[in-house]
Scaffold this motif. Structure first.
Motif, PDB file in Angstrom:
ATOM      1  N   ASP A  27     -65.664  45.276 -41.615  1.00  0.00           N
ATOM      2  CA  ASP A  27     -67.480  44.850 -40.466  1.00  0.00           C
ATOM      3  C   ASP A  27     -68.001  43.121 -40.002  1.00  0.00           C
ATOM      4  OD1 ASP A  27     -68.146  47.751 -41.123  1.00  0.00           O
ATOM      5  OD2 ASP A  27     -68.995  47.140 -43.156  1.00  0.00           O
ATOM      6  N   ALA A  28     -66.524  42.802 -40.065  1.00  0.00           N
ATOM      7  CA  ALA A  28     -66.220  41.185 -40.217  1.00  0.00           C
ATOM      8  C   ALA A  28     -66.491  40.761 -38.783  1.00  0.00           C
ATOM      9  CB  ALA A  28     -66.159  40.718 -41.403  1.00  0.00           C
ATOM     10  N   CYS A  29     -65.139  41.319 -38.690  1.00  0.00           N
ATOM     11  CA  CYS A  29     -65.163  40.739 -37.483  1.00  0.00           C
ATOM     12  C   CYS A  29     -64.323  42.477 -36.277  1.00  0.00           C
ATOM     13  CB  CYS A  29     -63.006  40.293 -37.501  1.00  0.00           C
ATOM     14  SG  CYS A  29     -61.851  41.839 -38.000  1.00  0.00           S
ATOM     15  N   GLY A  30     -64.472  42.685 -36.728  1.00  0.00           N
ATOM     16  CA  GLY A  30     -64.562  43.936 -35.424  1.00  0.00           C
ATOM     17  C   GLY A  30     -63.236  44.953 -35.292  1.00  0.00           C
ATOM     18  N   CYS A  31     -62.594  44.009 -35.853  1.00  0.00           N
ATOM     19  CA  CYS A  31     -60.702  44.542 -35.761  1.00  0.00           C
ATOM     20  C   CYS A  31     -60.055  46.092 -36.109  1.00  0.00           C
ATOM     21  CB  CYS A  31     -60.116  43.483 -36.212  1.00  0.00           C
ATOM     22  SG  CYS A  31     -58.343  43.803 -36.413  1.00  0.00           S
ATOM     23  N   ALA A  32     -59.756  46.870 -35.184  1.00  0.00           N
ATOM     24  CA  ALA A  32     -58.951  48.266 -35.575  1.00  0.00           C
ATOM     25  C   ALA A  32     -57.911  48.096 -37.023  1.00  0.00           C
ATOM     26  CB  ALA A  32     -59.154  48.676 -34.662  1.00  0.00           C
ATOM     27  N   ASP A  34     -55.363  50.153 -39.358  1.00  0.00           N
ATOM     28  CA  ASP A  34     -54.766  51.494 -40.243  1.00  0.00           C
ATOM     29  C   ASP A  34     -56.108  52.161 -41.177  1.00  0.00           C
ATOM     30  OD1 ASP A  34     -52.613  51.074 -38.442  1.00  0.00           O
ATOM     31  OD2 ASP A  34     -51.287  50.248 -40.165  1.00  0.00           O
ATOM     32  N   HIS A  35     -55.372  53.815 -40.846  1.00  0.00           N
ATOM     33  CA  HIS A  35     -56.892  54.260 -41.739  1.00  0.00           C
ATOM     34  C   HIS A  35     -56.808  53.781 -43.294  1.00  0.00           C
ATOM     35  CE1 HIS A  35     -53.354  57.259 -42.336  1.00  0.00           C
ATOM     36  NE2 HIS A  35     -54.873  58.120 -43.805  1.00  0.00           N
ATOM     37  N   ASP A  36     -55.310  53.964 -43.292  1.00  0.00           N
ATOM     38  CA  ASP A  36     -55.717  53.498 -45.535  1.00  0.00           C
ATOM     39  C   ASP A  36     -55.272  52.344 -45.323  1.00  0.00           C
ATOM     40  OD1 ASP A  36     -53.210  53.003 -44.160  1.00  0.00           O
ATOM     41  OD2 ASP A  36     -52.332  54.275 -45.345  1.00  0.00           O
ATOM     42  N   ALA A  37     -55.610  51.138 -45.020  1.00  0.00           N
ATOM     43  CA  ALA A  37     -55.861  49.632 -44.895  1.00  0.00           C
ATOM     44  C   ALA A  37     -56.749  49.320 -45.933  1.00  0.00           C
ATOM     45  CB  ALA A  37     -55.995  48.831 -44.034  1.00  0.00           C
ATOM     46  N   ARG A  38     -56.511  48.501 -46.497  1.00  0.00           N
ATOM     47  CA  ARG A  38     -57.658  47.516 -48.081  1.00  0.00           C
ATOM     48  C   ARG A  38     -58.077  46.869 -47.304  1.00  0.00           C
ATOM     49  NH1 ARG A  38     -55.237  48.015 -53.542  1.00  0.00           N
ATOM     50  NH2 ARG A  38     -57.491  47.748 -54.004  1.00  0.00           N
ATOM     51  N   TRP A  39     -57.529  46.143 -46.621  1.00  0.00           N
ATOM     52  CA  TRP A  39     -58.012  44.531 -46.373  1.00  0.00           C
ATOM     53  C   TRP A  39     -57.695  44.751 -44.238  1.00  0.00           C
ATOM     54  CZ3 TRP A  39     -54.823  45.056 -50.431  1.00  0.00           C
ATOM     55  CH2 TRP A  39     -55.622  44.414 -51.648  1.00  0.00           C
ATOM     56  N   CYS A  40     -58.809  43.341 -44.159  1.00  0.00           N
ATOM     57  CA  CYS A  40     -58.559  43.627 -42.451  1.00  0.00           C
ATOM     58  C   CYS A  40     -57.140  42.865 -41.891  1.00  0.00           C
ATOM     59  CB  CYS A  40     -59.894  42.917 -41.734  1.00  0.00           C
ATOM     60  SG  CYS A  40     -59.415  42.562 -39.564  1.00  0.00           S
ATOM     61  N   GLU A  41     -56.260  43.458 -40.694  1.00  0.00           N
ATOM     62  CA  GLU A  41     -55.421  42.784 -40.804  1.00  0.00           C
ATOM     63  C   GLU A  41     -55.627  41.757 -40.020  1.00  0.00           C
ATOM     64  OE1 GLU A  41     -53.685  45.678 -38.431  1.00  0.00           O
ATOM     65  OE2 GLU A  41     -53.306  46.801 -39.844  1.00  0.00           O
ATOM     66  N   MET A  42     -56.850  40.943 -38.994  1.00  0.00           N
ATOM     67  CA  MET A  42     -56.993  40.162 -38.555  1.00  0.00           C
ATOM     68  C   MET A  42     -57.854  38.651 -39.423  1.00  0.00           C
ATOM     69  SD  MET A  42     -56.871  38.871 -35.674  1.00  0.00           S
ATOM     70  CE  MET A  42     -56.975  39.682 -34.472  1.00  0.00           C
ATOM     71  N   CYS A  43     -58.809  39.558 -40.848  1.00  0.00           N
ATOM     72  CA  CYS A  43     -59.475  37.927 -40.594  1.00  0.00           C
ATOM     73  C   CYS A  43     -59.487  38.535 -42.237  1.00  0.00           C
ATOM     74  CB  CYS A  43     -61.184  38.455 -40.324  1.00  0.00           C
ATOM     75  SG  CYS A  43     -61.515  40.099 -41.164  1.00  0.00           S
ATOM     76  N   GLY A  44     -58.943  39.186 -42.835  1.00  0.00           N
ATOM     77  CA  GLY A  44     -58.848  39.684 -44.351  1.00  0.00           C
ATOM     78  C   GLY A  44     -59.682  40.185 -45.017  1.00  0.00           C
ATOM     79  N   ALA A  45     -60.556  40.265 -44.433  1.00  0.00           N
ATOM     80  CA  ALA A  45     -61.746  40.809 -45.499  1.00  0.00           C
ATOM     81  C   ALA A  45     -61.550  42.718 -45.712  1.00  0.00           C
ATOM     82  CB  ALA A  45     -63.409  40.814 -44.309  1.00  0.00           C
TER      83      ALA A  45
END
Length: 270
Positions: A27-32, A34-45
């Motif tokens: 929701d913060a940066c729009g990065c796609a 993995d379906h089981d990820a808990r934190w964004c790989e791009m911004c860490g949100a």
């Protein structure tokens, strides 16, 4: 042009395969992710706890516009087309959004706007035809500007249609709406002449008390087994709210008579 004969299978050493399942959008940066990820790989949100694909059937009104460049000096350059279409988007998008539309950029330079998504209004069809009227009016001033700068002008046929669609979830980056109503709106735009607004049969029924319409010959639209009764939209009365004249109540004649007798009895008792 080339014909595709075969496609080489992907190499196994390209990289790890992504897990199956829908991607989760940050929701913060729009990065796609993995379906089981808990934190964004791009911004860490922190990602949402669950991303459920939400689809719904909606009754909406769709406006389809496909602006086309015209020039007396031959085909315009790629730079002119880019600047012109960017200017067109800058002028037309606020008009649509002011009337309550959600704008989705479609294939090529065509613009599709949906009235009734995500927020539905009782007068979505009327909002759509008024937006179409304002777009045609705004194009007059825009063409003066484009003619002075680039020596080109835009023509803008518009199609408006109302119907049931399947609405996707914008959070999941799904396509906004799908259904036959979308295809009919695009076909009506293709059948419209330069500067015309052509509306579908259900749209015409919804705006008949607030818009002046002219019947067109039945249109043979691609993908439709029966001809479509479309109408041309010469103008819209902005001072009317679509509720005039008031619709008559059917089968309620006995009720007012009974209320009148009851009121007279109470007056005699008093």
């Amino acid at each position: 042009a080339w014909q595709v004969v075969s496609v080489t299978a992907p190499r196994e050493d390209v990289g790890p395969e992504r897990p199956a399942g829908p991607a989760r959008l940050c929701d913060a940066c729009g990065c796609a992710n993995d379906h089981d990820a808990r934190w964004c790989e791009m911004c860490g949100a922190t990602l949402a706890a669950s991303d459920v694909v939400r689809e719904s059937r909606r009754m909406v009104t769709i406006l389809f516009a496909d602006p086309r460049l015209e020039s007396d000096d031959g085909p315009p350059s790629a730079e002119t087309v880019r600047v012109t279409m960017a200017r067109y988007d800058t002028v037309m998008r606020p008009i649509l959004e002011r009337h309550g539309a959600t704008v989705e950029k479609f294939i090529g330079d065509a613009m599709m706007a949906v009235f009734g998504l995500p927020v539905r209004h009782e007068d979505d069809a009327q909002r759509a035809v008024r937006a179409a009227r304002d777009m045609q009016a705004a194009l007059v001033d825009l063409n003066v500007e484009l003619g002075d700068r680039f020596g080109v002008t835009l023509v803008q046929p518009i199609g408006v249609n109302t119907g049931t669609v399947v609405a996707g979830d914008a959070i999941e980056a799904q396509r906004l709406v799908t259904g036959d109503a979308v295809n009919v709106a695009a076909r009506l735009e293709q059948a419209a002449a330069a500067g015309d607004v052509v509306i579908g049969p259900l749209t015409r029924r919804l705006v008949r008390d607030s818009a002046v319409t002219e019947p067109m010959p039945a249109l043979e639209l691609k993908g439709k087994s029966e001809p479509v009764r479309a109408h041309r939209l010469p103008g819209v009365d902005s001072g009317r709210n679509g509720r005039e004249p008031p619709l008559p109540l059917v089968g309620r004649g006995a009720a007012p008579a009974a209320w009148g007798r009851l009121a007279r009895r109470r007056l005699r008792r008093q």
